[in-house]
Motif scaffolding. Structure first.
Motif, mmCIF file in Angstrom:
data_model
loop_
_atom_site.group_PDB
_atom_site.id
_atom_site.type_symbol
_atom_site.label_atom_id
_atom_site.label_comp_id
_atom_site.label_asym_id
_atom_site.label_seq_id
_atom_site.Cartn_x
_atom_site.Cartn_y
_atom_site.Cartn_z
ATOM 1 N N PHE A 56 0.876 -1.053 0.060
ATOM 2 C CA PHE A 56 -0.060 0.005 0.007
ATOM 3 C C PHE A 56 0.910 1.289 -0.255
ATOM 4 C CE2 PHE A 56 -2.550 2.890 2.576
ATOM 5 C CZ PHE A 56 -3.491 3.386 1.755
ATOM 6 N N VAL A 57 1.931 1.406 0.836
ATOM 7 C CA VAL A 57 2.663 2.321 1.094
ATOM 8 C C VAL A 57 3.671 2.666 -0.270
ATOM 9 C CG1 VAL A 57 4.701 3.312 2.172
ATOM 10 C CG2 VAL A 57 2.700 2.543 3.587
ATOM 11 N N GLU A 58 4.040 1.344 -0.840
ATOM 12 C CA GLU A 58 4.604 1.824 -2.088
ATOM 13 C C GLU A 58 3.846 2.178 -3.258
ATOM 14 O OE1 GLU A 58 7.787 1.989 -4.806
ATOM 15 O OE2 GLU A 58 7.954 1.368 -2.700
ATOM 16 N N GLU A 59 2.621 1.809 -3.356
ATOM 17 C CA GLU A 59 1.702 2.020 -4.386
ATOM 18 C C GLU A 59 1.373 3.762 -4.231
ATOM 19 O OE1 GLU A 59 -1.196 -0.462 -4.462
ATOM 20 O OE2 GLU A 59 -0.395 -1.980 -5.668
ATOM 21 N N ILE A 60 1.332 3.943 -2.883
ATOM 22 C CA ILE A 60 1.282 5.665 -2.717
ATOM 23 C C ILE A 60 2.327 6.325 -3.251
ATOM 24 C CG2 ILE A 60 1.159 7.442 -0.832
ATOM 25 C CD1 ILE A 60 -0.645 5.307 1.017
ATOM 26 N N LYS A 61 3.458 6.058 -2.983
ATOM 27 C CA LYS A 61 4.778 6.456 -3.466
ATOM 28 C C LYS A 61 4.532 6.601 -4.889
ATOM 29 C CE LYS A 61 7.480 5.554 0.397
ATOM 30 N NZ LYS A 61 8.844 4.725 1.078
ATOM 31 N N GLN A 62 4.337 5.715 -5.529
ATOM 32 C CA GLN A 62 4.133 5.382 -7.158
ATOM 33 C C GLN A 62 2.972 6.308 -7.736
ATOM 34 O OE1 GLN A 62 3.849 1.506 -8.253
ATOM 35 N NE2 GLN A 62 6.149 0.968 -7.110
ATOM 36 N N GLY A 63 2.241 6.979 -6.635
ATOM 37 C CA GLY A 63 1.056 7.874 -7.148
ATOM 38 C C GLY A 63 -0.051 7.153 -7.715
#
Length: 68
Positions: A56-63
């Motif tokens: 989830f956090v990685e997908e947020i960082k990827q926009g």
């Protein structure tokens, strides 16, 4: 997931929230990450296991969740 007693959990807002009212708050309980609406602290709480939280956090960082 079984019921969780969150009465002693310390939720915190992101430093990026700038004190806004429409924020989410996060906490950790027994290895899970908890998320709730800051406007409704007694309302529902989402729980993520460690691997789901990392994705989830990685997908947020990827926009992935940008609403622009």
């Amino acid at each position: 997931m079984p019921d969780r007693d969150t009465s002693r959990v310390v939720f915190r807002k992101s430093t990026h929230s700038d004190g806004g009212e429409g924020c989410v708050e996060a906490a950790t309980l027994n290895g899970s990450r908890l998320v709730r609406d800051s406007k409704d602290p007694g309302g529902p709480t989402l729980a993520f296991g460690p691997s789901a939280w990392a994705v989830f956090v990685e997908e947020i960082k990827q926009g992935k969740f940008n609403l622009d």
